[in-house]
Design a protein around this motif. Structure first.
Motif, PDB file in Angstrom:
ATOM      1  N   ARG A 101       0.840  -1.200   0.000  1.00  0.00           N
ATOM      2  CA  ARG A 101       0.000   0.000   0.000  1.00  0.00           C
ATOM      3  C   ARG A 101       0.875   1.250   0.000  1.00  0.00           C
ATOM      4  O   ARG A 101       2.044   1.212   0.388  1.00  0.00           O
ATOM      5  N   ASP A 140      -5.175   5.864  -1.869  1.00  0.00           N
ATOM      6  CA  ASP A 140      -5.971   4.769  -2.414  1.00  0.00           C
ATOM      7  C   ASP A 140      -5.478   4.458  -3.831  1.00  0.00           C
ATOM      8  O   ASP A 140      -5.477   5.347  -4.682  1.00  0.00           O
ATOM      9  N   ARG A 193      -5.851   9.967   1.921  1.00  0.00           N
ATOM     10  CA  ARG A 193      -6.561   9.889   3.210  1.00  0.00           C
ATOM     11  C   ARG A 193      -5.556  10.166   4.321  1.00  0.00           C
ATOM     12  O   ARG A 193      -4.495   9.539   4.359  1.00  0.00           O
TER      13      ARG A 193
END
Lengths: 972, 173
Positions: free
Chosen positions: A424, A645, A652
């Protein structure tokens, strides 16, 4: 409760008329002609004023730089940005005034446009103010220490170019002005939600050609937010004052949101080239800045403030003794920039704190370690920066240690490790900010070379004034030189005064209306640049202390003791040594009014004190351009983790920690409110809000659907922390704290995004589109057979909206050709058409009403037919102009006979600007398709004879039934 | 449905904060302008006039709605509640208003009336909201001063108090 008294709530004088402003749809154009006759003929319209009318009765606004860039309250001769006020219509109510504004016909001669400041300074750029000769109005170079030597000796040079975007913090209450010209004494009485600085009061009075005493400016008790922006109501104060004088009645104007977003003001965008000379261990020995700040179309006082407000503090929290700086002031075809919370700080720190991260990356060091190695040490306060700021107090290391510990940096690092292991995108950012409080009114004179300053005389200081009055029954009232914006100033002042006098805060009556004819004020008055805590609060403290000392002397005489023995508490005044020997505060205070005979010999009767505070540390710039730009210097350290994302590229904020040292906190709850509010505004600049122009200068962020203000759903939790190192320069030890996160949060998030995506250049706001373009490159072409959606954002020479289509009309090519060339037929074919007149057989002028979404209005269409191939093909080109905007475009039509009918193939391209572009971006394409669809539907009807050319009036039945017509305009 | 012509001045009667009131409006007058300028209730504010900011929210037949997107004539015969109807004096604030004061949930106060009206509707329908639900409803309002934190705390606490729980427990959330 609904008991507020905001500017628009205050009852207006009898006979008040209402104004609506006609605004330019062009970013740059000469005003050829303004035809006001139709507007004046509308019942209920009293007057229309144009720039020429204004020029005859007022003077241009004074500006900081001695440059020929005159600006009046209305555009004179040319317009320089979309939304610039061109005329005002004064009518019985706002609805009629708006109708009248639609009927003012302004003919423009468009000029080339420049939007990017880097292009504005190129040799072939269109010059906005020809008399000034260039769009670069000022370029000043500053050198402190020996930067050249430091760079020559450096282990490495690290450089970066950053661009701070345009944004505004859009108070929920827009501008309000009620102006009343008083013939009796040739003076103006104006109620407005102006918020200072009152150094602009002389600017307004000079423009109105009256002495300051004849411009009475009254600010109401409540204000729906300012964030700096309400300063910019001032041109409208002058405009409405002049309008009142001309019509002989009071005139009221309330700005609407579109007007606010297109013409109120924005923070300046800035392009900074920054370089650091660094040692191997990450120590920065010198900095070089090249700041190019874009002020939009005009330089309104007190601009270019943001370029100089941070001047002394340019080296931030770091002990860097060598600095070179070039400051450029540039104008472009955008709305004028002015005060916005943060005011120069966000622009500075985006460059400086991004650079510190780059230093760490290029030296392969830990970013936090690089910050720490360069910090000013706790033992060196008060610390004089190389550019002249005198940092009052601080312990930056302690603040960072606490933030890293209690804010759990280890947890952030663990979260990043885990995220990265899982593939991520997670990044950590830091930002270190020195937050100035209470500006030195002399800082802007640094823009002038020392010899010019010598001639003009020194400018410095920041005067605060507060009056405390005690009446005959001992009730205490306070007025102050500030304007209310909701920070809780009344609460804080009542606390300060009550503490001095031994009363309860509720006992103190605070009236924060401001009246320039009755209140004590000076040029620094108003509410901006964190001047409350280091300024007005101190003046309140001084005034209350003076009252306390006077009451103590009165009491001492009555209680047979000495003033030093007097104490205050619980509403009583009493002897410290014998508390039973005392009297009610009200009784002692009453003596000053009722019994002058009982007053001590040293004191006059009466009980009213004005506290005046101007700290000596705020000196004028030195001959070497050193300037102590502010009185107090707080400290902010932020760190955050963000995750991006992978599907949407939405950022975020995972965790955010913000550490503040604002000296002594006067009221922790109010302080928290300021910090959280500033944080969300900083978040907005980092991720959401931007005032967007296309290359043709059309504004594309004219509603809150395009200008994206964060809501409760977008705001992440924030962990706030404080340490307190009291300021030695203010009696209360308090510093400003309301702007820090506007400065720290944009760059802290930018640093985290850079860390997450391994980016050198992080565009702000870091929107999903921008990050996607950076990380994934341009969008792939759509699959065959699907045409790509073009964004409405136009690029020069490239139409914003293009399309093509084909319809079959039940008429012969000859019938269609005839209908297309006949003005009377065209009147029925063109949607929303009122009239068509032929200028030449191939050139028509038509009046049409069109609308997109919430707005609709009247336009003049100028259509030319060319490449005529009778009954086969034609090109239509032309433009559409009206108060709501403008469009330019062309289309090509081909007629092909097909079984007794005709197939019409068409292609078109349209560029759109003005109000329509700024509010309807998302709807324009669909609206254009619908209007074009209507055009051919009607062409079919007219050409096939279904709709006779002699049919009554415009507005066919099919249209009035159509939901499309209801939604998108058409005839009224 | 009643029809009015373009320039007609219409007599409008409505139940405003529990009392029957009437006033004149042209057919195109917005409900906000009617409330503020004709009826003199200036507690309802106008922040954007395009339905995004939420400042102008009132309750129409009990349901929160934007009064800037409604014509005065559409309010004829309806029940309208505005912020003025929430409390008679500063000593008689309702639970929501008290919680706003306690948590510093307003600074300039311009957006406050709309938020109070939205949540007086919402909390009457949803006694035990999750914080996410509160944030979502609050997402219909723009507040530029507070950063929303105090607002969320105040609304959660008011909801708890209205359920009969002690405010101190809920306030800690």
């Amino acid at each position: 409760m609904g008991a507020g008294r905001y500017a628009d709530d205050v009852a207006t004088p009898r006979g008040t008329l209402h104004a609506a402003v006609v605004r330019s749809p062009h970013a740059h154009a000469l005003i050829k002609d303004i035809d006001t006759s139709k507007a004046l003929a509308l019942p209920g319209v009293h007057h229309v004023l144009t720039g020429e009318d204004i020029r005859a009765i007022s003077d241009p606004f004074l500006i900081v730089l001695k440059k020929p860039i005159d600006q009046w309250a209305l555009a004179v001769e040319r317009v320089r940005y979309v939304g610039e006020a061109v005329a005002i219509v004064i009518a019985e109510d706002r609805y009629i005034a708006e109708d009248g504004a639609d009927l003012v016909d302004v003919a423009y001669d468009p000029l080339p446009v420049v939007i990017d400041p880097r292009e504005a300074v190129s040799a072939d750029a269109p010059v906005l103010h020809p008399d000034a000769g260039s769009n670069e109005l000022s370029a000043r170079e500053f050198t402190y220490g020996d930067p050249d030597k430091a760079f020559a000796a450096a282990h490495k040079t690290v450089s970066l170019e950053v661009e701070y975007p345009r944004s505004s913090y859009t108070p929920m209450e827009c501008f309000v002005v009620v102006a009343n010209y008083l013939r009796g004494d040739d003076s103006y009485d104006v109620l407005a939600n102006f918020q200072g600085p009152f150094s602009i009061h002389p600017v307004m009075a000079r423009s109105l050609r009256v002495p300051g005493t004849r411009l009475r400016l009254r600010i109401p008790a409540d204000s729906g937010g300012s964030f700096g922006i309400k300063l910019s109501v001032f041109p409208y104060i002058v405009l409405m004052a002049l309008a009142s004088r001309v019509v002989g009645r009071p005139v009221k104007w309330v700005e609407d949101r579109l007007e606010h977003l297109q013409a109120a003001n924005s923070g300046p965008n800035r392009v900074t080239k920054i370089e650091a000379a660094v040692e191997k261990d990450g120590r920065v020995t010198a900095l070089r800045f090249d700041n190019m700040e874009d002020y939009g179309a005009y330089l309104r006082a007190p601009m270019p403030g943001p370029l100089y407000r941070m001047h002394g503090a340019t080296t931030g929290a770091y002990d860097i003794r060598n600095l070179a700086m070039t400051n450029r002031v540039v104008v472009t075809n955008k709305m004028p920039a002015s005060l916005v919370r943060g005011f120069g700080g966000p622009q500075l720190y985006l460059a400086l704190e991004r650079l510190m991260q780059r230093v760490a990356i290029e030296l392969e060091l830990d970013p936090l370690e690089v910050i720490r190695r360069n910090l000013i040490s706790p033992g060196s306060f008060p610390y004089r920066t190389c550019a002249g700021a005198l940092y009052d107090s601080g312990d930056y290391q302690q603040a960072i240690d606490k933030a890293v510990g209690e804010g759990r940096l280890d947890d952030l690092l663990a979260r990043r490790d885990k995220a990265r292991k899982e593939g991520r995108m997670y990044g950590i950012g830091f930002a270190t900010v020195v937050e100035p409080g209470m500006s030195n009114m002399g800082y802007l004179s640094t823009i002038n070379p020392a010899d010019v300053r010598e001639r003009q005389g020194p400018k410095n200081g920041a005067i605060s004034m507060v009056n405390v009055n005690v009446d005959a029954i001992g009730t205490v009232s306070v007025t102050a030189d500030l304007t209310v914006q909701g920070q809780g100033h009344a609460t804080a002042i009542s606390q300060i005064v009550a503490d001095q006098l031994g009363l309860k805060p509720d006992d103190i009556s605070i009236n924060l209306e401001l009246d320039t004819q009755k209140d004590a004020w000076s040029i620094a008055a108003g509410t901006y640049s964190c001047r409350f805590s280091p300024g007005t609060a101190v003046a309140a403290h001084i005034a209350a202390k003076n009252i306390r000392e006077k009451v103590a002397r009165i009491a001492a005489k009555q209680l047979n003791t000495v003033a030093d023995d007097i104490d205050f508490g619980g509403g009583r005044v009493f002897s410290k040594t014998n508390p039973d020997n005392g009297a009610a505060f009200a009784r002692v205070a009453g003596t000053a009014h009722w019994s002058p005979v009982l007053m001590p010999e040293t004191d006059d009767p009466g009980l009213s004190e004005t506290g005046i505070w101007s700290p000596p540390e705020l000196e004028p710039p030195s001959s070497k351009d050193e300037i102590n730009t502010s009185l107090t210097y707080g400290f902010v350290f932020d760190m955050c983790g963000v995750e991006i994302d992978p599907a949407t590229m939405q950022v975020r904020v995972d965790r955010y920690v913000s550490m503040h040292d604002a000296g002594t906190l006067i009221n922790p709850l109010l302080a928290e409110g300021q910090i959280r509010g500033a944080f969300v505004q900083g978040l907005a600049s980092a991720l959401y809000e931007e005032i967007v122009y296309d290359e043709a200068g059309a504004l594309q962020s004219g509603t809150f659907a395009e200008y994206l203000v964060p809501t409760a759903c977008e705001v992440p939790p924030v962990e706030l922390m404080h340490i307190e190192t009291p300021s030695p320069f203010t009696p209360l030890g308090a510093k400003g704290l309301a702007e820090g996160n506007c400065m720290s949060t944009p760059v802290c998030i930018a640093n985290a995004v850079a860390d997450a995506l391994s980016l050198k250049d992080v565009p702000l706001p870091a929107t999903p589109e921008r990050l996607n373009a950076l990380v994934c490159g341009e969008e792939a072409a759509p699959p065959a057979g699907i045409s790509a959606e073009k964004p409405v954002s136009a690029t020069a020479g490239d139409a914003a909206i293009t399309g093509d289509g084909s319809v079959t009309v039940k008429a012969s090519p000859a019938e269609i050709w005839k209908a297309l060339l006949d003005p009377e037929s065209l009147k029925h074919i063109i949607p929303g058409c009122h009239s068509v007149s032929a200028v030449t057989p191939e050139h028509y002028r038509a009046q049409v009403s069109l609308g997109v979404g919430p707005i609709r209005g009247r336009f003049i269409a100028d259509v030319k037919l060319s490449d005529l191939n009778p009954e086969r093909a034609a090109t239509l080109s032309g433009d559409l102009a009206g108060p709501l905007g403008k469009a330019q475009g062309s289309g090509h039509v081909t007629l092909t006979p097909e079984d007794g009918a005709t197939r019409i193939d068409y292609t078109y391209g349209v560029d759109i600007g003005g109000k329509v572009a700024s509010v309807g971006g998302r709807m324009i394409k669909r609206a254009a398709q619908i209007v074009i669809g209507q055009f051919f539907e009607r062409l079919s009807e007219v050409a096939s004879g279904k709709h006779g050319a002699d049919a009554s009036a415009n507005g066919s039945k099919s249209e009035s039934r159509s939901w499309i017509a209801r939604l998108f305009g058409g005839n009224r | 449905m009643r029809e009015v012509t373009k320039d007609e001045v219409v007599r409008i009667s409505l139940e405003l904060n529990g009392k029957t009131v009437s006033g004149n409006a042209t057919s195109r007058m917005l409900l906000t302008d009617f409330l503020r300028n004709e009826l003199g209730l200036t507690g309802t504010h106008v922040g954007c006039e395009h339905g995004v900011c939420g400042c102008c929210t009132v309750r129409i037949d009990g349901v929160a709605a934007r009064s800037c997107l409604m014509l005065a004539v559409q309010a004829d015969g309806r029940r309208i509640d505005t912020v003025e109807g929430l409390a008679a004096s500063k000593d008689a604030l309702n639970a929501l208003q008290r919680a706003f004061r306690k948590h510093h949930a307003l600074q300039c106060g311009f957006c406050t009336a709309g938020i109070l009206m939205s949540f007086s509707d919402f909390l009457s329908r949803k006694q035990n909201p999750e914080e996410d639900e509160v944030r979502e409803v609050l997402g219909g309002h723009i507040c530029r001063c507070t950063g929303y934190d105090g607002l969320v705390k105040a609304i959660m606490e008011a909801a708890a108090e209205m359920r009969g729980e002690t405010p101190s427990n809920a306030g800690a959330a």
